[in-house]
Structures are given as C-alpha cells and as structure tokens.
Design a protein around this motif. Structure first.
Motif, PDB file in Angstrom:
ATOM      1  N   GLY A 131       0.831  -1.204   0.000  1.00  0.00           N
ATOM      2  CA  GLY A 131       0.000   0.000   0.000  1.00  0.00           C
ATOM      3  C   GLY A 131       0.864   1.252   0.000  1.00  0.00           C
ATOM      4  O   GLY A 131       2.095   1.189  -0.152  1.00  0.00           O
ATOM      5  N   SER A 132       0.194   2.390   0.188  1.00  0.00           N
ATOM      6  CA  SER A 132       0.917   3.671   0.127  1.00  0.00           C
ATOM      7  C   SER A 132       2.012   3.744   1.187  1.00  0.00           C
ATOM      8  O   SER A 132       2.976   4.485   1.045  1.00  0.00           O
ATOM      9  CB  SER A 132      -0.052   4.830   0.345  1.00  0.00           C
ATOM     10  OG  SER A 132      -1.069   4.800  -0.625  1.00  0.00           O
ATOM     11  N   GLN A 133       1.853   2.967   2.282  1.00  0.00           N
ATOM     12  CA  GLN A 133       2.870   2.997   3.339  1.00  0.00           C
ATOM     13  C   GLN A 133       4.234   2.505   2.829  1.00  0.00           C
ATOM     14  O   GLN A 133       5.261   2.812   3.422  1.00  0.00           O
ATOM     15  CB  GLN A 133       2.429   2.168   4.536  1.00  0.00           C
ATOM     16  CG  GLN A 133       2.260   0.705   4.202  1.00  0.00           C
ATOM     17  CD  GLN A 133       1.670  -0.124   5.335  1.00  0.00           C
ATOM     18  OE1 GLN A 133       1.798   0.219   6.491  1.00  0.00           O
ATOM     19  NE2 GLN A 133       1.017  -1.216   4.984  1.00  0.00           N
ATOM     20  N   GLY A 134       4.228   1.767   1.689  1.00  0.00           N
ATOM     21  CA  GLY A 134       5.480   1.231   1.163  1.00  0.00           C
ATOM     22  C   GLY A 134       6.404   2.299   0.627  1.00  0.00           C
ATOM     23  O   GLY A 134       7.614   2.113   0.559  1.00  0.00           O
ATOM     24  N   VAL A 135       5.846   3.411   0.233  1.00  0.00           N
ATOM     25  CA  VAL A 135       6.678   4.452  -0.380  1.00  0.00           C
ATOM     26  C   VAL A 135       6.758   5.695   0.512  1.00  0.00           C
ATOM     27  O   VAL A 135       7.487   6.634   0.233  1.00  0.00           O
ATOM     28  CB  VAL A 135       6.119   4.782  -1.792  1.00  0.00           C
ATOM     29  CG1 VAL A 135       4.964   5.740  -1.737  1.00  0.00           C
ATOM     30  CG2 VAL A 135       7.178   5.297  -2.727  1.00  0.00           C
ATOM     31  N   ILE A 136       6.027   5.653   1.619  1.00  0.00           N
ATOM     32  CA  ILE A 136       5.868   6.919   2.354  1.00  0.00           C
ATOM     33  C   ILE A 136       7.168   7.422   2.988  1.00  0.00           C
ATOM     34  O   ILE A 136       7.436   8.620   2.980  1.00  0.00           O
ATOM     35  CB  ILE A 136       4.726   6.850   3.396  1.00  0.00           C
ATOM     36  CG1 ILE A 136       4.471   8.253   3.937  1.00  0.00           C
ATOM     37  CG2 ILE A 136       4.980   5.855   4.497  1.00  0.00           C
ATOM     38  CD1 ILE A 136       3.192   8.404   4.691  1.00  0.00           C
TER      39      ILE A 136
END
Ligand code: NAD
Length: 554
Positions: A131-136
């Motif tokens: 999810g977005s947490q992977g790139v945050i």
C-alpha cells in the motif's frame, strides 16, 4: 469468488510457513491494490498475476509446494514446479522482460492483449506491495532533504504542489504533513481522493480551486500543516495557478504519467471518458495525454524559473514531455539524484517487514526493538517514532524503514529470534522496494547521471537476482518495464521469511547482507567515495581491479 484479503492468524494452508508467507503476501497485494477485479495493484497497470486462472493456479501450487521445490512464474503465470533443495528459493519469477529492440510500449500492449505478458510494476507481481505505506518514508525523506537543502531545515509555512493520489501517489499528502508542509494534491478521480481520506492519508477534499488555495494559504501563514485533495486535472490546474500568480515552494507530480494509454488522464477527459476512448480510439487518447503532459511540464518549468524546487518523482513525466514537444524537460531534477543518492550509495534504502499474523502488535514490538537496538541511527529512529504515531496500517500490518548494509540483517535476525521465542504472534516477511542500490537500472529514475555514466547498464539487477538466489532468499524476481516504462528499466526483488528457525536466520543474514553488499559495490564500482569507504568499513570483499592497472601485459 468474494473479495480477496490476506489470511491472518496461525492456521497454515500450505506445507510450511515460508510458503504460507508468500501466499499471504500475494493476497495482501490484492487486498491493498487499486482495482482487484482486474488484478491491478498500482501504477495504472501493475498486476499481481497474469489473469484469474493464473492467480488460482498460483494459490493451489503454493498450497502443495514442498520445502525442497521451486515454483517458476513467467509474467504472472505459473509454469512449473521443480525439485531443488531446502535452501533454494521457493519461487523465482521473471516479469515483463522483452529483448532490447522489442521493448517498446506498442509491443508490450500487443503482447499484453494476447495474454502473453503483464507489467508487474515493481512490487505488484513480486507480491511485495504494502500500500501507500510502502513508499511513504521515501517521499518523507525527499521532503526532509528539500527542507535541509533549501528551507533551513523544515517545511513549516511551505506550500507543496503535486498531483496523483493513486497507490503510490497516495503517500504524498501524509508525507507532506509529517514534514510540516501545506500540500495540495490534484487528483482527477474522486474515488481515489475518498480512498486516501478513508485510509487516513489525506485530510481535506474539495472541487474548488479557490477553496483549496484558501486552506493552503491559512496553513501557510500559521505554519500549520495541512493536506488538501483537489478534484481536478493537473494539466489544467498547474497552468491556472501560474496564470493566477500563485507560487508554490515545491512542485512535483505523481500521476501515472509513464503510461499514456492507461495512466495519465488528459485535460477535458474524466477517468470514465478516457476508458471509453481507450477502446474507441487509443491513438487519439495517447496523443491527448502526451499533449496534456506537455502543458503540465511546461508549467512545472515555469514554477522552477520563478524559484520553486521542482522535481520528477519517478513517473517518467520528463521523458513523455520531451517526446511531446518540451525539449528542456530534463532541466527538472530527478528525485533520486537530487535527494537520495547519498543514501543509496551506502545501500540505505526502502527495507520493509510484514507481520504475517495480521497482528498490529507484532509491528509495535518490532518498533520498540528498533528504538532500542538502533538508537544511534537518527534516520530510522525519527521515522519509526513518526510511523508509530501517524501511519495507519493497510492490509497486513507492515512497516518500511530505510536501513543499510548489515543493519537490515541485524534487525531481521533479531526479529527471527522474537518469532522463535514466541514473542510475536507469527512469522514476519522481509522484503524491500526494487528501487534499491543494486536492484534497479533505470536511466531516467534510479541511475540517472551516475558518476561513471553506467546509467543504462542492467547487469546489476540481474546479478542482484542471481546472487539472491545463491544466497537462499525465499522469492526472487526480475522485472522490466511495461506500458510507458517498456525499454526504460530492469529491476530485481527479493523476499525472505523469518519463521523463527535457525535455517531462516541463516537465510536472512546471507541474503540480506549479500543484497546490500552488492548495492554498496555497485556504487563503489561507479566511483562513489562514500561507497568505497562503506565497503572498507564494513569489510565487504571488494575485488579491486585498480591494483592491476600498472602491471604490464604484452
Ligand atoms: P496509480 O495509477 O495508482 O495512480 C495514479 C493517479 O493519478 C490516479 O489516481 C489517477 O486518477 C491520477 N491521474 C491521472 N492523470 C491525472 C491528471 N492529469 N491529473 C490529476 N490526476 C491524474 O499510480 P501510483 O501507484 O500512484 O504511481 C504513480 C506514478 O509514480 C507511476 O508512474 C509510478 O510508476 C510512479 N512510482 C514512483 C515511485 C517512486 O519511488 N518515486 C514509486 C512507485 C511508483
């Protein structure tokens, strides 16, 4: 078949935790993905499996896979199971690799339509997307770096303009507020805005530019952070801001500009009308997308001329702009070279871990472990504290942390001990983004302007994958670009499972150290001083051909 979510808890469906872990990761990428019905995970077209029959066959095969077997997957389709040995990878895969001269978007779309290939993104087909947490953290570190380099150390009272709230772009608003800024995110699809609000990544939404600017201005003046999702098209909003004389401090874009057919929505289109045009007249849609990207990039160049910090956030928008009549698009910096290369040169990159039990408490216990064991690592401790307080979990609880050589294995082996002692509710999978030191050749993103000019040499990710196989990783993947990325990149992915056994400890230490060790040597080979020093300090066995330079050869 109902909506797919990752299995949680202690019950195994496979013959061991390593296989179960990979199955849960596959399910998890779909749980977190943008369009499950189409198996699309992120980046407009990045898929988890070739098609539904392939998905179902992968699931069944993982369930019957023995510990001494290896499943081979080609572009999201399972091909066969081979007897190997207990320390061999359980899964090896090659996704979307085309022979050089054939690696064009036209050939990719044709092969995709024939059902012969998929684009796996980086982490979609390799089952590593969280999810977005992977790139945050990556996005946050970019903003922090900009703050340090250009704004006296922080972004309070600063205005970031960006676009795209998809799978990866969705990290931008939260990364922006964590960095203290007022961030305006232009997004053409309302459901994407709603999804980020529901996930806790975005605070406000409006379809009025006036209202959006008023919120930004209040935050800017008071030094408060705010994130605003504006329903609109970046190709229209960016030039309009210029016309109004509105000047952001930082400008970027994370729409799927890399893909003219499935990704970027041209001005005057909605996602629905673009979907219709894709069927009726794909050439017209692509021409319109190219023209709109040109408008947006021209505006970005103007913002830069007026003093903003402007950068390409890894979506090939500059290459598209050059092909559509903006010859100076490459005056915009790429984020890797501008902000992150010193980290990559020491193989510090986006490492990640996933609690396969589904218990958030497992991640909290690992957070505590990191704060104790890595208390002298400022990047990591700052991030873990922020993440603990502010980052909502998506799918299986997971965390990203930018660790480097030896530190990744130190953490993973310590976590493996926690699993062995029964202090976590279940095993933990370790992985990383493909955007990592040894793992990616992408001359317009990861390897742009390498010190020795080796930008386009894709030996490195191939070596990385082979070394990871030799180092007992559980899953190893080689990817190349699809859609608008066709011909632009090759990368490698790796996953290793901490199931609490001694074998796991050995696999984690060997694979993670060799993965980052090669990363340090890739940059050392390109002549980066910090990498040469890191190789020496951490006793990586570098073969120095320079010592043989002066030996005469007849
Ligand atoms: P995505 O397809 O999930 O989302 C893209 C979003 O852009 C969609 O919500 C779409 O509606 C929106 N959009 C398209 N055209 C628009 C326009 N003209 N104006 C406003 N919004 C528009 O993609 P994603 O996973 O968020 O990835 C975005 C891009 O970032 C891709 O090109 C991807 O390859 C790249 N990427 C970069 C990194 C990195 O490390 N920097 C990492 C992953 C992905």
């Amino acid at each position: 078949m109902g909506r797919i979510t990752a299995a949680r808890g202690g019950a195994l469906r496979c013959k061991g935790w390593r296989q179960e872990a990979l199955l849960r990761m596959l399910e998890n990428v779909l749980e977190n993905g943008e369009n499950q019905r189409e198996l699309i995970v992120y980046a407009s077209l990045g898929k988890a499996a070739r098609n539904w029959p392939s998905y179902l066959a992968i699931v069944d095969t993982l369930k019957r896979l023995e510990e001494d077997e290896t499943l081979v997957i080609q572009s999201g389709k399972p091909i066969g199971v081979f007897k190997t040995h207990r320390q061999a990878p359980l899964v090896v895969m090659a996704n979307c690799n085309l022979v050089g001269r054939w690696a064009t978007s036209e050939n990719f779309y044709e092969l995709q339509d024939k059902g012969l290939i998929i684009w796996g993104g980086l982490t979609a087909a390799a089952w590593q997307y969280i999810g977005s947490q992977g790139v945050i953290q990556g996005t946050y570190e970019i903003f922090q770096s900009i703050a340090r380099l250009h704004f006296g150390g922080n972004l309070r009272g600063r205005f970031i303009l960006t676009a795209g709230l998809g799978g990866m772009g969705g990290a931008q608003p939260l990364a922006g507020t964590l960095a203290g800024a007022a961030i305006l995110c232009v997004e053409v699809a309302e459901e994407r805005i709603d999804k980020r609000i529901a996930a806790g990544y975005l605070q406000r939404k409006t379809d009025s530019l006036d209202e959006a600017l008023a919120w930004i201005e209040i935050a800017r003046r008071s030094g408060e952070s705010v994130s605003v999702g504006l329903l609109g098209n970046a190709a229209e909003v960016y030039p309009e801001l210029l016309r109004r004389g509105v000047q952001p401090d930082v400008v970027t874009d994370q729409t799927s500009a890399h893909d003219l057919l499935y990704g970027y929505i041209p001005e005057g289109y909605t996602p629905a009308s673009a979907a219709a045009a894709r069927k009726e007249d794909p050439a017209r849609l692509q021409a319109a997308a190219g023209a709109s990207i040109a408008l947006e990039v021209k505006a970005m160049l103007q913002f830069k001329e007026r003093g903003a910090i402007v950068f390409d956030n890894g979506n090939n928008i500059r290459s598209q702009a050059v092909q559509h009549g903006v010859p100076d698009a490459f005056e915009i910096d790429i984020f890797t070279e501008a902000f992150l290369r010193p980290l990559f040169a020491k193989a510090i990159g986006p490492f990640r871990w996933i609690a396969l039990s589904g218990e958030p408490q497992d991640i909290r216990i690992i957070d505590e472990l990191i704060l104790q064991e890595f208390s002298d690592n400022e990047i990591v401790t700052n991030w873990i504290k922020l993440a603990n307080d502010h980052i909502p979990f998506e799918g299986l609880p997971a965390r990203i942390g930018w660790f480097g050589h030896k530190d990744r294995s130190r953490l993973a082996v310590a976590v493996n001990e926690l699993v062995r002692e029964g202090r976590l509710a279940g095993p933990v999978a370790f992985s990383r983004d493909h955007l990592d030191a040894a793992a990616m050749a992408h001359p317009n993103i990861m390897t742009e302007r390498m010190k020795d000019g080796s930008d386009a040499v894709s030996d490195w990710p191939l070596l990385n994958a082979m070394l990871n196989c030799s180092s007992m990783a559980d899953l190893v993947a080689i990817h190349s670009g699809g859609g608008g990325y066709a011909g632009y990149m090759t990368s490698a992915g790796v996953t290793i499972v901490a199931d609490g056994t001694a074998d796991s400890g050995l696999r984690l230490r060997t694979a993670l150290d060799n993965d980052t060790g090669l990363g340090v040597l890739r940059y050392a080979d390109a002549g980066y001083e910090t990498s040469l020093a890191e190789a020496a300090n951490k006793e990586i066995d570098r073969v120095d051909t320079g010592r043989y330079d002066d030996i005469p050869v007849d």
